[in-house]
Design an enzyme around this catalytic site. Structure first.
Site, short mmCIF file in Angstrom:
data_model
loop_
_atom_site.label_atom_id
_atom_site.label_comp_id
_atom_site.label_asym_id
_atom_site.label_seq_id
_atom_site.Cartn_x
_atom_site.Cartn_y
_atom_site.Cartn_z
N CYS A 110 -6.52 0.84 11.38
CA CYS A 110 -5.41 -0.11 11.41
C CYS A 110 -5.77 -1.23 12.37
O CYS A 110 -6.32 -0.97 13.44
CB CYS A 110 -4.14 0.62 11.87
SG CYS A 110 -2.69 -0.43 11.97
N HIS A 154 0.19 2.81 3.54
CA HIS A 154 -0.07 2.53 4.96
C HIS A 154 0.72 1.30 5.41
O HIS A 154 1.39 1.33 6.46
CB HIS A 154 -1.58 2.32 5.17
CG HIS A 154 -1.98 1.91 6.55
ND1 HIS A 154 -2.81 2.68 7.35
CD2 HIS A 154 -1.67 0.82 7.31
CE1 HIS A 154 -2.97 2.07 8.51
NE2 HIS A 154 -2.30 0.94 8.50
N GLU A 155 0.66 0.23 4.61
CA GLU A 155 1.38 -1.00 4.98
C GLU A 155 2.89 -0.80 4.90
O GLU A 155 3.63 -1.29 5.76
CB GLU A 155 0.95 -2.17 4.07
CG GLU A 155 -0.53 -2.51 4.15
CD GLU A 155 -1.07 -2.65 5.56
OE1 GLU A 155 -0.34 -3.15 6.43
OE2 GLU A 155 -2.22 -2.23 5.79
N HIS A 158 4.37 0.60 7.96
CA HIS A 158 4.56 -0.34 9.08
C HIS A 158 5.98 -0.92 9.09
O HIS A 158 6.50 -1.25 10.16
CB HIS A 158 3.56 -1.50 8.99
CG HIS A 158 2.22 -1.20 9.58
ND1 HIS A 158 2.05 -0.85 10.91
CD2 HIS A 158 0.97 -1.18 9.04
CE1 HIS A 158 0.76 -0.65 11.15
NE2 HIS A 158 0.07 -0.84 10.03
NI NI Z 1 -2.01 -0.66 9.85
#
Ligand code: NI
Length: 184
Positions: A110, A154-155, A158
């Site tokens: 990341c 993954h995004e 966030h």
């Molecule tokens: Ni990330």
């Protein structure tokens, strides 16, 4: 332009906050950020530009990573078949996700995380996500699997203040007894 100094690191509590919905029509500010995020990914994957601007290569970046708590992220990568996936998603919603899991054999990374965190990050192998896509300028429903599904999840995390290492099983970081598929 997004530079290294603009990337919020995981030591900052801001990355743990939830992002807000974006209102339409998009403001100039929101459009600039979407363009900047795509540009960052393009530049970071271009060897010369990455060197020139000192950018860490990335395949995805989310608005909170540049200090903006709004539901937006960009993805730029190719899938296992070499098909390009380029998105700048606004207000994404995960519509469905498979019970079957997968993980990257090399673990995840990341832009906001400097330390390495050992272990597999199990994610759904298949997902369906709907959003407004600023790249194609339309509402879309994406059906993704494998590597690209991992990047998008993954995004998406966030936007909810979740970091990849939260999902590593600390007691058994390389457990695959759940039948998770390895993505190389
Ligand atoms: Ni990330």
């Amino acid at each position: 332009m997004i530079l290294k100094k603009d990337i919020v690191l995981d030591s900052d509590p801001l990355l743990r906050k939830k992002s807000e919905d974006v209102s339409f029509p998009l403001s100039n500010e929101d459009e600039k950020l979407l363009n900047d995020m795509i540009e960052y990914l393009e530049n970071s994957q271009d060897e010369e530009k990455a060197k020139q601007y000192d950018l860490q290569p990335g395949v995805g970046i989310a608005a909170p990573q540049v200090g903006v708590l709004k539901k937006m992220f960009a993805v730029l990568t190719t899938d296992e078949k070499g098909v390009l996936h380029k998105y700048a998603l606004v207000n994404p919603t995960l519509v469905s996700n498979s019970v079957g899991k997968c993980y990257l054999s090399s673990g995840e990374g990341c832009l906001s995380v400097k330390d390495s965190h050992f272990g597999y990050v199990k994610r759904s192998y298949k997902i369906k996500i709907k959003a407004y896509d600023y790249v194609s300028k339309q509402n879309i429903v994406l059906s993704l699997k494998g590597y690209v599904a991992i990047v998008v999840q993954h995004e998406y995390d966030h936007l909810f203040g979740i970091l990849y290492y939260d999902r590593i099983d600390k007691k058994n970081p390389t457990d695959t007894s759940d039948g998770a598929i390895e993505i190389v």
